[in-house]
Design a protein around this motif. Structure first.
Motif, PDB file in Angstrom:
ATOM      1  N   MET A   1      -3.223  -6.938  -4.067  1.00  0.00           N
ATOM      2  CA  MET A   1      -2.370  -6.113  -2.925  1.00  0.00           C
ATOM      3  C   MET A   1      -2.481  -4.740  -2.984  1.00  0.00           C
ATOM      4  SD  MET A   1      -0.602  -7.036  -0.291  1.00  0.00           S
ATOM      5  CE  MET A   1      -0.093  -5.646   0.847  1.00  0.00           C
ATOM      6  N   ALA A   2      -2.270  -4.362  -4.050  1.00  0.00           N
ATOM      7  CA  ALA A   2      -2.106  -2.674  -4.354  1.00  0.00           C
ATOM      8  C   ALA A   2      -2.681  -2.221  -5.823  1.00  0.00           C
ATOM      9  CB  ALA A   2      -0.707  -2.357  -3.864  1.00  0.00           C
ATOM     10  N   GLY A   3      -3.076  -1.119  -5.748  1.00  0.00           N
ATOM     11  CA  GLY A   3      -3.442  -0.653  -7.065  1.00  0.00           C
ATOM     12  C   GLY A   3      -4.099   0.927  -6.849  1.00  0.00           C
ATOM     13  N   PRO A   4      -4.086   1.669  -7.915  1.00  0.00           N
ATOM     14  CA  PRO A   4      -4.626   2.924  -7.761  1.00  0.00           C
ATOM     15  C   PRO A   4      -5.969   3.348  -8.065  1.00  0.00           C
ATOM     16  CG  PRO A   4      -3.727   2.768 -10.162  1.00  0.00           C
ATOM     17  CD  PRO A   4      -3.530   1.229  -9.347  1.00  0.00           C
TER      18      PRO A   4
ATOM     19  N   PRO B   1      -4.223 -11.942  -0.055  1.00  0.00           N
ATOM     20  CA  PRO B   1      -2.794 -11.536  -0.439  1.00  0.00           C
ATOM     21  C   PRO B   1      -2.250 -10.642   0.826  1.00  0.00           C
ATOM     22  CG  PRO B   1      -4.191  -9.946  -1.535  1.00  0.00           C
ATOM     23  CD  PRO B   1      -4.978 -11.151  -0.879  1.00  0.00           C
ATOM     24  N   SER B   2      -0.807 -10.794   0.943  1.00  0.00           N
ATOM     25  CA  SER B   2      -0.311  -9.973   1.987  1.00  0.00           C
ATOM     26  C   SER B   2       1.049  -9.731   1.552  1.00  0.00           C
ATOM     27  CB  SER B   2      -0.484 -10.761   3.339  1.00  0.00           C
ATOM     28  OG  SER B   2       0.258 -12.016   3.211  1.00  0.00           O
TER      29      SER B   2
ATOM     30  N   SER C   1      -3.514  -5.663   2.116  1.00  0.00           N
ATOM     31  CA  SER C   1      -3.858  -5.162   1.018  1.00  0.00           C
ATOM     32  C   SER C   1      -4.154  -3.570   1.270  1.00  0.00           C
ATOM     33  CB  SER C   1      -5.135  -5.765   0.288  1.00  0.00           C
ATOM     34  OG  SER C   1      -5.768  -5.006  -1.042  1.00  0.00           O
ATOM     35  N   CYS C   2      -3.896  -2.835   0.305  1.00  0.00           N
ATOM     36  CA  CYS C   2      -3.848  -1.385   0.209  1.00  0.00           C
ATOM     37  C   CYS C   2      -4.502  -0.785  -0.952  1.00  0.00           C
ATOM     38  CB  CYS C   2      -2.564  -0.574   0.717  1.00  0.00           C
ATOM     39  SG  CYS C   2      -1.272  -0.663  -0.695  1.00  0.00           S
ATOM     40  N   ALA C   3      -5.115  -1.819  -1.624  1.00  0.00           N
ATOM     41  CA  ALA C   3      -5.670  -1.378  -2.974  1.00  0.00           C
ATOM     42  C   ALA C   3      -6.829  -0.387  -3.136  1.00  0.00           C
ATOM     43  CB  ALA C   3      -5.998  -2.803  -3.734  1.00  0.00           C
TER      44      ALA C   3
END
Length: 372
Positions: free
Chosen positions: A6-9, A310-311, A349-351
């Motif tokens: 979903m997210a991550g740097p 994922p959301s 997702s903004c990963a």
């Protein structure tokens, strides 16, 4: 295809080497080198005089509200649809959060709702730059000025956004940012408070470190305050990420572009707003399903999960949450846009490690659940 997160740097050798330097050399006389450097450069980038790094964005808001004297009996306006961290520090201080409706286009604080909600007890307005979107800052500033109340900008989700050429984080008496592990620039956990007023800055610095004053006697406390100090290794990661800010924001905007291009053929979908006077850094892509789709966020999330996508839900109206008992009855009719949009919105997702194949899969999942 690898698991879609979903997210991550986005971490590179620069961050690793900078953190290693902090581990090897950032002690003794250099114990706050990266903290002080990061604060100074981050403030300068936003055309602010002062930067104060904190453990997270919530503590930044709490620090600022305390320094401004917000207390029991005061009211502070916040948007209905935001993460609870924007409002929780109001409650910490025994003041009252007043929830206002959001604009149907930018999903941020609606100035007209703010006007209707001001009372003699209103002391401040917290404007939140939701998902990278920017509210109508000119109008909010004018309302605050005309009523003699304070404007605060919660730019936690909008690092890199601009409004009429001014960077998010420059509006109001103070602004705050988040460096949570999901954010565009991360320190794992972390936050920043930006200020221009010298006395307010000095007050926040005392409040941040157990009531000690700069240059005062060692271990001498003038009052009981908080311990909201950052640490050097955390700041080293943030400072290294800051060197790559244009690259990080560019990647977020690229992800947004790929989503919107691939989903352009589906009518009645609303995405993050980017009118001509705004550059949106799009921390996360929001999608609001038009009513013609007859799709709620909970249904959409469940169906996407069934196909491995994922959301995340669009933020719930704060007044609808058990954390604020008894508020829904009061605010549901007052804030109809918030209650309507929240039901139909999700985040994609903004990963930072998303591949085009994964973005294709996410967009195909949206088409599937909508029967397109």
């Amino acid at each position: 295809m690898n698991t879609i997160h979903m997210a991550g740097p986005w971490i590179t050798e620069l961050e690793i080497k900078t953190v290693e330097d902090a581990m090897r050399n950032g002690w003794y006389e250099n114990a706050y080198h990266y903290v002080e450097t990061f604060q100074k450069e981050f403030a300068k980038y936003h055309n602010r005089r002062y930067g104060i790094m904190t453990p997270n964005c919530t503590t930044s808001i709490h620090l600022l509200l305390t320094a401004l004297g917000i207390t029991e009996g005061d009211e502070v306006i916040v948007p209905e649809c935001t993460w609870i961290a924007s409002a929780a520090p109001i409650t910490y201080l025994r003041a009252t959060p007043v929830f206002c409706d959001i604009d149907p286009d930018d999903w941020c604080l609606d100035p007209e709702s703010v006007r209707k909600s001001i009372t003699p007890r209103t002391k401040a307005i917290i404007a939140v730059d939701l998902f990278g979107n920017m509210p109508r800052m000119d109008e909010l500033a004018a309302i605050a000025d005309s009523h003699g109340i304070l404007l605060i900008e919660d730019a936690a989700e909008a690092l890199g956004s601009t409004y009429k050429g001014t960077r998010a984080g420059k509006f109001g008496i103070g602004s705050v940012f988040s460096f949570h592990r999901t954010k565009t620039l991360t320190t794992g956990e972390g936050g920043m408070l930006l200020l221009d007023d010298e006395k307010l800055y000095e007050r926040c610095m005392v409040l941040r470190d157990h009531g000690r004053r700069a240059g005062g006697p060692a271990y001498f406390n003038f009052e009981v305050t908080y311990k909201y100090m950052p640490f050097n290794v955390q700041a080293a990661l943030g400072y290294a990420q800051f060197q790559r800010l244009d690259e990080l924001v560019g990647r977020k905007r690229e992800i947004f572009r790929m989503y919107t291009e691939r989903l352009a053929g589906i009518e009645d979908l609303q995405f993050n707003a980017e009118p001509d006077h705004i550059v949106n850094s799009v921390w996360v892509t929001g999608v609001v399903f038009g009513k013609s789709h007859n799709m709620t966020k909970l249904d959409a999330m469940k169906k996407l999960n069934e196909v491995g996508i994922p959301s995340r839900p669009f933020f719930y109206p704060l007044s609808s949450l058990p954390a604020y008992p008894g508020c829904e009855e009061r605010y549901r009719e007052r804030n109809p846009v918030s209650y309507d949009i929240s039901v139909r919105g999700i985040n994609l997702s903004c990963a930072m490690n998303l591949t085009e194949e994964q973005i294709d899969a996410i967009c195909n999942g949206i088409r599937t659940i909508l029967g397109r």
